[in-house]
Scaffold this active site. Structure first.
Site, short mmCIF file in Angstrom:
data_model
loop_
_atom_site.label_atom_id
_atom_site.label_comp_id
_atom_site.label_asym_id
_atom_site.label_seq_id
_atom_site.Cartn_x
_atom_site.Cartn_y
_atom_site.Cartn_z
N CYS A 138 0.67 -1.11 -0.10
CA CYS A 138 -0.03 -0.07 0.02
C CYS A 138 0.71 1.17 -0.06
O CYS A 138 2.13 1.06 -0.20
CB CYS A 138 -0.85 -0.03 1.47
SG CYS A 138 -0.21 -0.06 2.82
N THR A 139 0.40 2.55 0.32
CA THR A 139 1.16 3.63 0.18
C THR A 139 2.25 3.49 1.12
O THR A 139 3.56 3.88 1.00
CB THR A 139 0.44 4.90 0.19
OG1 THR A 139 -1.00 4.78 -0.72
CG2 THR A 139 1.11 6.09 -0.17
#
Length: 314
Positions: A189-190
């Site tokens: 994810c980020t």
């Protein structure tokens, strides 16, 4: 990902330091921290959003170097956050309008009871070990982000669940029995926080070999040379930079102020694009009343620019 001055810093591309952070910890006294944390940020010219919950802290803040350092030092002085790590980048202009410290039930909302990354979590991998893992044909690579984020960038070969919110992720997993066809699951994810819960959830669902990218895409883009990278595209970020690329440089995307979708140069050249009103991704989905309201807002934004000020809704 730490605050160590021994680590090489990314090239500076702007006057504002941006710190993305999260930390899972049992924090029953979270509510008492809100007001002093808000006051400290305000006093030091720091803006952004920080979420406090019984399970920890999450957020992104930006400001002058000294101000960010004071806020981070304050947080690490709390026993629960002594091990807090953060990721740094820079912005050419302040990427947030205001500072918000909010109390939440979860610091990242999955909606599944009894998920505790402090007890069960996947195996962390640094960027180079990550490249090796996701190149292994026995690995299924899953992007845990929302559809508007994955639209502008993915790791090569990643499965995109095409979810609107992280709450949809558990059902997507349960409705895809094919995920059991290979022994290894890799997730990213980020910044890493969604994968903390996602990997804990996957372990709970019976997946044995579950891995995630330590520090998320942000750390990968900071450390991995572009010529060796398996990342394709840009990374969506939740501030007015909209996207970043290798070396944590600011990307070229802008945001549709009607639907909040990241826009490419091609999107902005489309006849379906109207600044502040609609874009190719949301054209035809707004009511006539909404369109008129958006046009009036855009008019106020343009007037503010002419005066050399900034409209609060821009």
């Amino acid at each position: 990902m730490t605050d160590s001055t021994a680590l090489p810093r990314p090239e500076t591309h702007g006057a504002f330091l941006v710190a993305a952070l999260y930390h899972f910890a049992a924090f029953p006294g979270h509510a008492a921290l809100r007001e002093p944390l808000q006051a400290l940020c305000d006093e030091n010219g720091v803006k952004g959003t920080l979420l406090l919950a019984r399970e920890g802290i999450n957020g992104t803040i930006a400001g002058p170097d000294a101000g960010i350092r004071r806020v981070l030092a304050f947080l690490r002085a709390q026993p629960e956050f002594a091990g807090l790590e953060h990721k740094e980048s820079h912005a050419s202009k302040m990427p947030f309008l205001r500072m918000k410290v909010r109390l939440k039930k979860e610091i990242v909302t999955m909606g599944v009871e009894d998920i505790d990354p402090n007890k069960v979590v996947g195996t962390y991998l640094d960027p180079r070990a990550w490249n090796e893992l996701i190149s292994d044909p026995d690995t299924i690579l899953i992007d845990t982000r929302n559809d508007y984020e994955t639209a502008i960038g993915l790791f090569r070969g990643a499965v995109d669940p095409n979810i609107k919110t992280f709450r949809e992720f558990p059902d997507w997993v349960r409705n895809n029995p094919g995920l059991h066809n290979k022994p290894k699951i890799a997730m990213y994810c980020t910044g890493g926080i969604r994968c903390e819960k996602a990997t804990a959830f996957m372990k709970q669902e019976g997946f044995d070999e579950v891995y995630h990218l330590k520090g998320g895409i942000l750390k990968y883009l900071e450390e991995m040379p572009e010529e060796e990278s398996l990342w394709e595209g840009a990374c969506f970020v939740f501030d007015e930079r909209v996207s970043i690329t290798h070396g944590l440089k600011e990307g070229e995307h802008t945001l549709c102020h009607a639907c909040r979708y990241p826009l490419t140069e091609e999107d902005r050249r489309s006849p379906l694009f109207e600044e502040g009103v609609s874009c190719p991704h949301c054209q035809g989905t707004h009511s006539a009343a909404d369109l008129e309201r958006y046009r009036q807002r855009q008019k106020q934004i343009e007037l503010a620019k002419q005066r050399g000020t900034r409209h609060i809704g821009s």
